[in-house]
Design an enzyme around this catalytic site. Structure first.
Site, PDB file in Angstrom:
ATOM      1  CB  CYS A   1      -0.857   0.146   1.322  1.00 26.21           C
ATOM      2  SG  CYS A   1      -1.842   1.355   1.005  1.00 26.21           S
TER       3      CYS A   1
ATOM      4  CB  CYS B   1      -6.731  -0.241   5.922  1.00 29.43           C
ATOM      5  SG  CYS B   1      -6.128  -0.818   4.286  1.00 29.43           S
TER       6      CYS B   1
END
Length: 369
Positions: free
Chosen positions: A98, A194
């Site tokens: 990410c 997340c």
């Protein structure tokens, strides 16, 4: 352009940058909220709550606010790889991808499209110019240092990045947020992956890798029980095995020590000090070096094979293809293929690579292959 997440770290980063801008010590700052995951209907996605918090922080500080949806880029660049790695039996680290693909590539490109010359994030790390290149340094707060997750960032992104709180301890960040009456000063830190949120990890992964019952076996091949799918487990895992009271096996807890994903078999052994969990050497794929190249073809440094692990002394050999052979001074526990090995020299993060295999003793299936 500051990446505002709705958390206290990016909020204090916004505070510091806004103060510098008002005093003339720094450039004007704007905030951009990245939505990296679409609501899947489970009620566990906090993106909208986080967006509202980010808006409130920017409003409080009087800085312009932007929002962009990077969910497609996240799916293609991060999540598809995450699922495929579990499918083949490895344990990936999506935060590393990410950062490389979204926060320091897609976000950087979008920030530049909006007119920004530099980006900033609320990571606990530091950037410094050293010897004609940009160095990625550990955050000053050793307990919060996030350089492990940032090791794939290259020179172009480092040159364009600020980490406004990298020199601060977390306690001071909280104190600054309270003093400035920022609306997120008491908000809990986010933990875990997340896109999973508060839900059970196995339940989430089962949406993409459906449950498939298989054998749990001891390292000698003896069948001990049944699992829901070998890809749901990782090396060193103790929870979720439902093994206990096995005649003649003693009372020590069981740990995952191997996976045969092709045949859907999970191998376990008793005791956290099982030799099947320990290795002293590993092989990794071609490394990413923050300086653009390795320090040497052979060198000594320290390394981590998981976040917050104390530094471990090691020797690194770089192959002709860029792949690595790493040997540690002491045996390491539960070094896991798919995770990152990240290298350090004093306060500098040199880079890292994905672990492919270790020299841990082979379980029954590997010996028979």
């Amino acid at each position: 352009m500051l990446g505002v997440s709705g958390g206290v770290d990016s909020a204090v980063s916004a505070l510091l940058l806004a103060q510098d801008a008002r005093s003339g010590r720094g450039p004007a700052v704007e905030g951009l909220f990245m939505q990296n995951w679409e609501d899947d209907g489970s009620g566990d996605c906090r993106a909208e709550d986080d967006r509202r918090d980010a808006v409130a922080v920017c409003g409080r500080l009087g800085i312009p606010f932007h929002v962009r949806n990077f969910a497609r880029q996240y799916w293609d660049g991060v999540f598809a790889h995450f699922v495929e790695e579990y499918r083949v039996g490895r344990t990936p680290n999506p935060d590393v991808l990410c950062n490389r693909e979204i926060k320091f590539r897609t976000f950087l490109d979008e920030a530049r499209a909006l007119g920004a010359e530099r980006i900033a994030t609320g990571h606990y790390a530091r950037v410094e110019r050293r010897g004609g290149r940009w160095a990625l340094l550990r955050g000053a707060d050793a307990d919060k240092d996030q350089s492990y997750f940032l090791h794939q960032i290259g020179q172009e992104a480092l040159a364009a990045t600020l980490f406004p709180i990298g020199h601060l301890p977390k306690a001071q960040v909280r104190a600054l947020a309270r003093e400035a009456a920022l609306p997120v000063h008491a908000k809990k830190d986010s933990t875990g992956i997340c896109f999973i949120g508060e839900r059970d990890f196995r339940d989430f992964l089962a949406r993409y890798l459906p449950a498939q019952a298989g054998d749990i076996r001891a390292v000698d091949g003896t069948r001990l029980g049944e699992h829901a799918g070998a890809w749901y487990y990782t090396l060193g895992q103790r929870e979720g095995l439902a093994l206990g009271g096995i005649r003649g096996r003693g009372s020590a807890p069981w740990y995952v020590v191997g996976k045969d994903v092709r045949n859907n078999v999970l191998y376990v052994d008793q005791g956290s000090d099982s030799p099947y969990l320990h290795s002293q050497a590993l092989e990794a794929d071609a490394a990413h070096w923050t300086a653009g190249s390795p320090p040497a073809r052979s060198f000594a440094c320290t390394a981590k094979t998981r976040y917050r692990q104390p530094d471990q002394d090691c020797e690194v050999e770089v192959g002709d293809d860029g792949g690595l052979a790493v040997r540690f001074a002491r045996p390491q526990r539960a070094v896991t293929p798919g995770q990152a090995v990240v290298f350090y020299r004093d306060d500098e993060c040199l880079g890292g690579a994905t672990i492919l295999r270790t020299d841990a003793p082979a379980v029954a299936a590997e010996r028979a292959a």
